[in-house]
Structures are given as structure tokens and as C-alpha cells.
Enzyme design. Sequence first.
Site, PDB file in Angstrom:
ATOM      1  N   ASN A 213      -6.696   0.663  -2.929  1.00 22.41           N
ATOM      2  CA  ASN A 213      -7.499   1.410  -1.947  1.00 22.41           C
ATOM      3  C   ASN A 213      -6.897   2.776  -1.642  1.00 22.41           C
ATOM      4  OD1 ASN A 213      -5.346   0.186  -0.619  1.00 22.41           O
ATOM      5  ND2 ASN A 213      -6.490  -0.150   1.279  1.00 22.41           N
TER       6      ASN A 213
ATOM      7  N   HIS B 181       0.862  -1.184   0.000  1.00 17.88           N
ATOM      8  CA  HIS B 181       0.000   0.000   0.000  1.00 17.88           C
ATOM      9  C   HIS B 181       0.896   1.230   0.000  1.00 17.88           C
ATOM     10  CE1 HIS B 181      -3.682  -2.335   0.883  1.00 17.88           C
ATOM     11  NE2 HIS B 181      -2.861  -3.094   1.589  1.00 17.88           N
TER      12      HIS B 181
ATOM     13  N   HIS C 276       0.348   3.741   8.388  1.00 18.69           N
ATOM     14  CA  HIS C 276      -0.770   4.480   8.984  1.00 18.69           C
ATOM     15  C   HIS C 276      -0.252   5.676   9.765  1.00 18.69           C
ATOM     16  CE1 HIS C 276      -4.062   1.887   7.851  1.00 18.69           C
ATOM     17  NE2 HIS C 276      -3.437   0.827   8.309  1.00 18.69           N
TER      18      HIS C 276
ATOM     19  N   ASP D 294      -8.626  -5.389  -2.235  1.00 17.61           N
ATOM     20  CA  ASP D 294      -7.980  -5.638  -0.939  1.00 17.61           C
ATOM     21  C   ASP D 294      -8.362  -4.588   0.102  1.00 17.61           C
ATOM     22  OD1 ASP D 294      -6.018  -7.056   0.766  1.00 17.61           O
ATOM     23  OD2 ASP D 294      -5.073  -5.092   0.739  1.00 17.61           O
TER      24      ASP D 294
ATOM     25  N   ASP E  46       2.070  -6.945   2.417  1.00 17.14           N
ATOM     26  CA  ASP E  46       0.896  -6.193   2.866  1.00 17.14           C
ATOM     27  C   ASP E  46       1.346  -4.955   3.657  1.00 17.14           C
ATOM     28  OD1 ASP E  46      -1.689  -5.374   3.259  1.00 17.14           O
ATOM     29  OD2 ASP E  46      -2.245  -6.965   4.663  1.00 17.14           O
TER      30      ASP E  46
ATOM     31  N   PRO F  91      -6.255  -1.207  10.842  1.00 22.24           N
ATOM     32  CA  PRO F  91      -5.424  -2.412  10.773  1.00 22.24           C
ATOM     33  C   PRO F  91      -4.288  -2.256   9.772  1.00 22.24           C
ATOM     34  CG  PRO F  91      -7.421  -2.719   9.483  1.00 22.24           C
ATOM     35  CD  PRO F  91      -7.540  -1.365  10.127  1.00 22.24           C
ATOM     36  N   GLY F  92      -3.133  -2.825  10.104  1.00 24.55           N
ATOM     37  CA  GLY F  92      -2.019  -2.821   9.165  1.00 24.55           C
ATOM     38  C   GLY F  92      -0.709  -2.438   9.818  1.00 24.55           C
TER      39      GLY F  92
ATOM     40  N   HIS G  69      -2.895 -12.665   1.689  1.00 27.58           N
ATOM     41  CA  HIS G  69      -2.576 -12.840   3.115  1.00 27.58           C
ATOM     42  C   HIS G  69      -3.263 -14.033   3.793  1.00 27.58           C
ATOM     43  CE1 HIS G  69      -6.190 -10.412   3.146  1.00 27.58           C
ATOM     44  NE2 HIS G  69      -5.552  -9.260   3.019  1.00 27.58           N
TER      45      HIS G  69
END
Length: 429
Positions: free
Chosen positions: A91, A59, A308, A151, A304, A322-323, A231
Site C-alpha cells: 500500500n 509498512h 504515520h 493489506d 504490522d 490506524p496503525g 494480524h
Amino acid sequence: MSEIVIRGARLYGEGDPVDVHVADGTIAAIGTVTASEDAEVIEADGQVLLPGFVDLHTHLREPGREDTETIDSGSAAAALGGYTAVFAMANTDPVADNAVVVEHVWRRGREVGLVDVHPVGAVTVGLKGEKLAEMGTMAKSVAGVRLFSDDGHCVADPLLMRRALEYSTALGVVVAQHAEEPRLTVGAQAHEGERAARLGYTGWPSSAEESIVARDCVLARHAGARLHICHVSTTGTVDVLGWAKGLGIDVSAEVTPHHLLLTDERLATYDPVNKVNPPLRADADVARMRRALADGVIDCVATDHAPHAVQDKDCEWAAARPGMLGLQTALSIVAETMVRPGLLDWRGVARVMSERPAEIAGLPDQGRPLAVGEPANLVLVDPDAEWTVRGAELASVAANTPYEGLRLPAVVSATLLRGRITSREGKIG
């Protein structure tokens, strides 16, 4: 003519050290090489040379959330982590569900030039799961989109997923599914099990992942389509994948570094840095992920990588996003979980981090053998070195790493993209 000589490298960590002569973006010679006066020399001293890594799942947040990551910073993190190609998930804001956005991401990647940035196209408009996106237009754009995924959201409607798979066969592309039955995860916060129950988290059942994987394997079989599972995190999913592959269904799968190392034991801290989708699972699941990757039931490692902002992680667990970061730590986690225990050798690392992901995505110039005439997309790894993870020192804009303070094995000494040094000794270029 640009020339680089990598002196004394062990190809795939095997055999005696050799010199590798790189000229005009390709491997020109392997053996004992006499460097010209103009050649740049990298002293490998017996370090491991591998094909550059390929990440099917990252991402980069641009456009829309440049406060957490940009294509510049994400590309830098990738190059420092040994990657020569990454796939940027859809996304973003706006969502990459049309040719305009994917071409923007593709062009920005080329401008930065540290790794090949391949945009992932959304399967559905706005990631809403209601209407198919313009897959054909994106596939035929200058970005040449090869991979499509919603995703972060599951394509939960079976009819819509069936149509996407059928459409993908005509385009020659791959649909990658975020496997999560949303009706089973309403309010879910952590892996459903003894630890979540004891600590007061709402449980996230393994069946939410497994049921979608089973459904989509059947849909892919009937459509004659290629399916990729993002994942993978549960023992049951591995069982389904083994069944599907045994039937000849064209399905591939990835596992993240964090699902190879971390377990739901981390829940005890209530620290949202450990919140991820799918959630950290039980010890038995983690052990099964490692075995499945070694055995080839799971095809590859994908990071993944999910940056953030501080406000999205420094808050109560339920409100946190999440992440976690992954590009600069992926190799070290694979070395810790797979190489040190003897589950993979360095040739195996090349298979799961370079060759197989390049094959899944259809990248003809990535994941290639270390041989004369092949593209010089390379990573030089010091297998004996160790380093301590510090989020503030990573190249990403964000710093949300779950490995803060952890000492890990294996260090990327240099990365080359088509014969050009993109990172060396922890610095870009």
C-alpha cells in the site's frame, strides 16, 4: 576474509556459553574459538544467540509517504530490532501492483543493505478489489515476489479471492488476507463490546474478521492453495484456524505484538495512538492470542509496523489513521507476553519470529539453524536488560508508538546479516 567471533553466547538460550566463529557470511565454527588478529570480537557474556528475525508484515511507506518512513529508516529500525529480513506491504503510492514498483522497492532495499527487503505484491490493481494485479509478472521479476496482499483492504469479493488463490498455486506463492468483511465495519472505530459502548465508539464486530477467515479457508481448500491470515485478533478466528488446520488446509497465520499485549482498555484515553486495524480487542482475546501462538495454531509474530505522520495521529479519533510502530519493540513485547510468563522459551521465540515466517515466505537463507555451514543471519539478545521506549529515539521517521514510557525486557545487542554487523549496542553498523 571478514571474520567475527561472538564469544560466550548461549545458543537459543540453552546450555553452556560457546564461541561462534563467523567467516565469509557463514557460521564457520562453534565451540572454543581462537580469534585471529583481524577478527572482530563481540563479547556476549552469556547472552542469547538466535537466528535473525523475519517480519512478514511491515509498512516502509516508500514510494509515496517518505514523510513517515523510508526504506533507509525502516531498515534501520528493523536491524535495531533484530531483523534480517522484512516484507514491505504493497500500500505505497504508487501501489506495488506491477513489476516496476516491486523492483524499485527491492533495489532500494539492496542499496541500503541493512536487512533483506522483500516487496509484497498487491493482489488487485490499486488495492481496489476489482481486478487481479499482474501477480505472474511480479513473481517472475528480479524482485521475485513471494507474498501477495491487499493489506489495509480485504479482498472481499469471493470470486476474485478464489481466482487469486487458484493463480497462486501455479506461481508457487502465498496470498495473505487482511480479513475484514467491509460491510460489517462501516463506520466502525473500536472493538465491539462493553468498553466501546460505554465510551461511545462505533463497534467493530469480531465476526467481520472471522467470517472472512472461514470463507477463505474453504476457498483455499478447494483451490489447493496456500493461504496466510494477517494480524489475527479474535478468539473466534483462532477457533476457525484450528478447525482448518485439523482438516489439512494449508493455512498459516500471524499475530502482532500489540494484539499480544494491549487491550481495548486503552480506548478510555481516546488517544489515536491506540487506533489500529484490526482494533485492540478484549482481555479474553489477548489471552487467547498468547495461547494460540504458544500452541502453534498461530504460526508467527509479525509487526504490522505502520508509521504515520503527526497530523494523521494528533487529531480526533475518527479522523486518525490506524496503525503503530513495531519493528524495534517486537522482541521486547514477545519477551514480556510470552517468555516471562513461561509460554515460550527462547527456542520458541526463534520459531515464531524467525524459523516459521521464513518457512511461510520460502526464504531458504533465513530462519536457519545455528549450525556450522549455515548463513550467519543472527541476533544477539540480552535477556536480562531492560529499556524504556521513547518514540523520538526510535529509528523510524514517525514516532507513533503506543508504548511510550513503557519499560520493557530484552535488548538487541547485535544483529548480523550474512556475517556483517548491521546493528550493535543500539547503533547502526
